[in-house]
Write a protein that holds these residues in place. Structure first.
Motif, mmCIF file in Angstrom:
data_model
loop_
_atom_site.group_PDB
_atom_site.id
_atom_site.type_symbol
_atom_site.label_atom_id
_atom_site.label_comp_id
_atom_site.label_asym_id
_atom_site.label_seq_id
_atom_site.Cartn_x
_atom_site.Cartn_y
_atom_site.Cartn_z
ATOM 1 N N GLN A 42 -4.977 1.072 -1.283
ATOM 2 C CA GLN A 42 -3.965 1.992 -1.958
ATOM 3 C C GLN A 42 -2.775 1.046 -2.568
ATOM 4 N N THR A 80 -10.660 -1.200 -3.344
ATOM 5 C CA THR A 80 -9.498 -0.298 -3.622
ATOM 6 C C THR A 80 -9.440 -0.476 -5.202
ATOM 7 N N GLY A 115 0.909 -1.287 0.058
ATOM 8 C CA GLY A 115 -0.075 -0.088 0.057
ATOM 9 C C GLY A 115 0.712 1.268 -0.136
ATOM 10 N N ARG A 116 0.545 2.415 -0.796
ATOM 11 C CA ARG A 116 1.036 3.416 -0.751
ATOM 12 C C ARG A 116 1.034 4.269 0.424
ATOM 13 N N ASN A 117 0.153 3.812 1.328
ATOM 14 C CA ASN A 117 -0.171 4.405 2.888
ATOM 15 C C ASN A 117 0.892 3.543 3.759
#
Length: 340
Positions: free
Chosen positions: A230, A251, A192-194
């Motif tokens: 994400q 997502t 995840g980009r988070n």
């Protein structure tokens, strides 16, 4: 439709009989004993006639023997296992990372369960669950590894630890395929980009994923599961696997977008939350929408949930969904429209 070689090889007995379908959950009352886990898994397969059986270890099996303390008490009620104490929360702790033998302890238990499943189900494709190196590091450290990377603490030692973990996963994947698995389910909770920045993902995640997946290259059908929101789909879509599974409906990308941007089989179409909530009509609608969206795009699709269904899944729900999929025509151009 022109199925890929992997699909034609692994699912040869099912082609021409409607869309391929599978689902997976957990067996928290029995998954600490190989014989009982195998028995429950075999019964699950025989009850629901799935097109592949994904092994269902407890979510902490990969770190059980590394000195952590795990609380499994919430799993049977639909919760998740949690590490309540660990010796790997500081950067310097990685130097104490132990070597693990794939044939002993929790790892050996899962291989033993796999061999029992294979003996009982000689013709059913079995996909063996393993975890990515960073996911294992995050479990061991209760997520502290992400903070260490962000704060640039002890990075040389972390690289050494990830290299060792990747080597272990590589050996374990190879052992699972030798034990009878048709492939691995590479569960990844850190794409995840988070979770990590792009440069950190490229340095600490992707290289070790690829090293680990070398061990699965004799697998006939390997699935990458990207867990969470994400996800870095553009970065993982070219991993050396045959299929992709992610939190579809929660997502991006959509199944159609994933199909046109990757040569991988798409394993998905069902929102895990709808299945867990026993909303059969919503699940049916999601399946039909997915089939309609991907018609004519030229890729492979296996109808499946976006993630593992929490313990307590209704047997009636799964039977209803399975029967619905089995009644659909073969996944081919215009098939979904004809069934609608």
């Amino acid at each position: 439709m022109p199925y890929s070689d992997a699909i034609k090889t692994v699912f040869v007995d099912r082609l021409g009989k409607g869309p391929l379908f599978s689902v997976w959950s957990h067996f928290p009352e029995v998954d600490m004993e190989a014989e009982r886990l195998a028995e429950a898994s075999v019964a699950f397969q025989r009850d629901f006639d799935l097109d592949f059986l994904k092994t269902a270890p407890n979510g902490m099996y990969a770190v059980e023997d590394m000195g952590v303390q795990v609380d499994f008490s919430e799993v049977a009620r639909g919760g998740v296992a949690r590490i309540v104490d660990t010796p790997f929360e500081r950067p310097e702790d990685w130097a104490r990372l132990p070597l693990v033998d794939p044939e002993t302890g929790a790892l050996g238990r899962e291989l033993h369960a796999l061999r029992l499943m294979r003996a009982a189900l000689p013709k059913v494709p079995i996909i063996f669950t393993i975890f990515s190196p960073m996911t294992i590091a995050a479990k061991l450290s209760r997520g502290a590894v992400h903070r260490q990377i962000a704060e640039k603490q002890g990075l040389a030692g972390l690289h050494e630890a990830l290299e060792r973990i990747a080597a272990n996963v590589r050996l374990y994947a190879k052992a699972a395929i030798a034990a009878g698995a048709d492939g691995v389910f590479f569960a990844h909770q850190d794409s995840g980009r988070n979770v990590l920045g792009y440069d950190d993902f490229c340095e600490f995640v992707a290289p070790y994923d690829l090293e680990a997946l070398v061990g699965a290259q004799q697998g006939k059908f390997n699935i990458l599961h990207a867990h969470g929101a994400q996800i870095r789909f553009r970065d993982i879509r070219d991993y050396p696997v045959h299929a992709l599974n992610w939190h579809n409906w929660e997502t991006r990308p959509s199944a159609a977008a994933a199909m046109i941007s990757s040569d991988k089989c798409i394993v998905g179409g069902i929102d895990r939350r709808a299945m867990t909530g026993n909303d059969v009509e919503l699940v049916k609608a999601q399946i039909m929408q997915t089939l309609q969206e991907v018609q004519g795009l030229g890729g492979d699709l296996i109808i499946a949930p976006s993630c593992s269904i929490r313990a307590g899944l209704s047997r009636d729900t799964l039977h209803a969904v399975r029967d619905f999929v089995r009644a659909l025509p073969e996944f081919a151009p215009d098939a979904a429209e004809a069934a609608a």
